[in-house]
Motif scaffolding. Sequence first.
Motif, PDB file in Angstrom:
ATOM      1  N   VAL A 185       0.851  -1.193   0.000  1.00 38.33           N
ATOM      2  CA  VAL A 185       0.000   0.000   0.000  1.00 38.33           C
ATOM      3  C   VAL A 185       0.884   1.239   0.000  1.00 38.33           C
ATOM      4  O   VAL A 185       0.649   2.193  -0.753  1.00 38.33           O
ATOM      5  CB  VAL A 185      -0.952   0.002   1.209  1.00 38.33           C
ATOM      6  N   GLU A 186       1.914   1.214   0.824  1.00 40.40           N
ATOM      7  CA  GLU A 186       2.836   2.358   0.886  1.00 40.40           C
ATOM      8  C   GLU A 186       3.515   2.591  -0.457  1.00 40.40           C
ATOM      9  O   GLU A 186       3.620   3.727  -0.933  1.00 40.40           O
ATOM     10  CB  GLU A 186       3.886   2.129   1.969  1.00 40.40           C
ATOM     11  N   ALA A 187       3.949   1.510  -1.108  1.00 42.98           N
ATOM     12  CA  ALA A 187       4.600   1.646  -2.413  1.00 42.98           C
ATOM     13  C   ALA A 187       3.615   2.165  -3.460  1.00 42.98           C
ATOM     14  O   ALA A 187       3.976   2.999  -4.304  1.00 42.98           O
ATOM     15  CB  ALA A 187       5.185   0.303  -2.849  1.00 42.98           C
ATOM     16  N   ASN A 244       1.833 -10.109  -7.317  1.00 42.74           N
ATOM     17  CA  ASN A 244       2.363  -8.904  -7.950  1.00 42.74           C
ATOM     18  C   ASN A 244       1.404  -7.759  -7.657  1.00 42.74           C
ATOM     19  O   ASN A 244       0.351  -7.657  -8.293  1.00 42.74           O
ATOM     20  CB  ASN A 244       2.510  -9.099  -9.467  1.00 42.74           C
ATOM     21  N   PRO A 245       1.723  -6.912  -6.686  1.00 46.89           N
ATOM     22  CA  PRO A 245       0.788  -5.837  -6.322  1.00 46.89           C
ATOM     23  C   PRO A 245       0.590  -4.855  -7.478  1.00 46.89           C
ATOM     24  O   PRO A 245       1.557  -4.403  -8.101  1.00 46.89           O
ATOM     25  CB  PRO A 245       1.471  -5.163  -5.128  1.00 46.89           C
ATOM     26  N   ALA A 263      -5.791  -6.976  -5.330  1.00 51.15           N
ATOM     27  CA  ALA A 263      -5.395  -6.663  -3.956  1.00 51.15           C
ATOM     28  C   ALA A 263      -3.927  -6.251  -3.903  1.00 51.15           C
ATOM     29  O   ALA A 263      -3.097  -6.748  -4.676  1.00 51.15           O
ATOM     30  CB  ALA A 263      -5.620  -7.877  -3.064  1.00 51.15           C
ATOM     31  N   LEU A 264      -3.607  -5.364  -2.987  1.00 46.40           N
ATOM     32  CA  LEU A 264      -2.232  -4.869  -2.880  1.00 46.40           C
ATOM     33  C   LEU A 264      -1.343  -5.738  -1.996  1.00 46.40           C
ATOM     34  O   LEU A 264      -0.151  -5.862  -2.241  1.00 46.40           O
ATOM     35  CB  LEU A 264      -2.240  -3.434  -2.354  1.00 46.40           C
ATOM     36  N   PRO A 304      -1.000   6.416   8.783  1.00 47.75           N
ATOM     37  CA  PRO A 304       0.094   7.276   8.294  1.00 47.75           C
ATOM     38  C   PRO A 304       0.494   6.965   6.858  1.00 47.75           C
ATOM     39  O   PRO A 304       0.995   7.845   6.145  1.00 47.75           O
ATOM     40  CB  PRO A 304       1.237   6.990   9.276  1.00 47.75           C
ATOM     41  N   VAL A 305       0.278   5.730   6.425  1.00 51.24           N
ATOM     42  CA  VAL A 305       0.590   5.355   5.045  1.00 51.24           C
ATOM     43  C   VAL A 305      -0.347   6.083   4.082  1.00 51.24           C
ATOM     44  O   VAL A 305       0.088   6.715   3.111  1.00 51.24           O
ATOM     45  CB  VAL A 305       0.474   3.827   4.848  1.00 51.24           C
TER      46      VAL A 305
END
Length: 291
Positions: free
Chosen positions: A52-54, A253-254, A240-241, A91-92
């Motif tokens: 998710v952050e990426a 593979n997100p 889905a991530l 925070p993400v």
Amino acid sequence: MYPRLLPVLLAFFVSIALSACTMLAPNSQANTIRFAVLGDAEPKPKPEFPNVEAAVQDVNRLARRQKVDFVLGVGDIAHKGTLLQYNNVTPVLQELSLPLYPIMGNEEHGSTVERFLEYANLWNNGKVEIKSPSYVLEHENVAIVMASPDFGRDFNDSGIAWMVTQIKALNPKPVLLVVHGAQVGIYPERADKGIKHSGFADVIAQPNLAAVISGDLHMDMDRVVHSKQINGVHYLHIPALERTKIPDSSRHNPMFRVFNVHSDSTVTVDTYQVGIPEPLPRHAYQFDLRR
């Protein structure tokens, strides 16, 4: 005398042409609505959100390169709706430079609607206010109906009635419907999972409904049919991530998807793999908003 004027006149007309191009570019850009859609997260066993952050960083970079208006979420961010997962992802998602419009999934229904709304607004950090689990985003050329399930991944009679009412009121404007899971049977890879309420057929039958955007199934985009048209309605899966489940969990593979709604009613859908700056041609999809 006249030959000497030719270079001057040529430069004059070239400058006019360039000015016209410069003025036209913003107008064509303004007539395009571009938004990213993030899929399920709900990581387990560890409440960590690296993909998710990426994806957030990728969307931010994309928004610096081209116009992106906002981000949608199809639900299932916090596994079982726990405070730990909500707190860890906040925070993400607050790093997003764009407004985030999420809906609930079955995981958020592991807790309360009130908790979801509290955190949906914390994620936005003042960029927009999410007042209800279901709402409408209306634009000049299209409307997006954001429909959270009433329980699990399904709807009760009032939820069905709300969707039908909203879509009818928007007619003849084309509608994109965002739900957590599509109706059962749409994706044969897991045909038993999804919306089971018989009244959802009335939602799909609305003449201005162009597409249904959903997540829930955690499908591997490379091994399923993720985008299709059935009886005039387009169905688009958002992967889905954090975890892949279908057809199996052997690889993940997100990815996330970006929708471009053009003024001529065409919609182009790009799919990005996290960490790769350009869209994947093999997953490109296009459709017309007019049924």
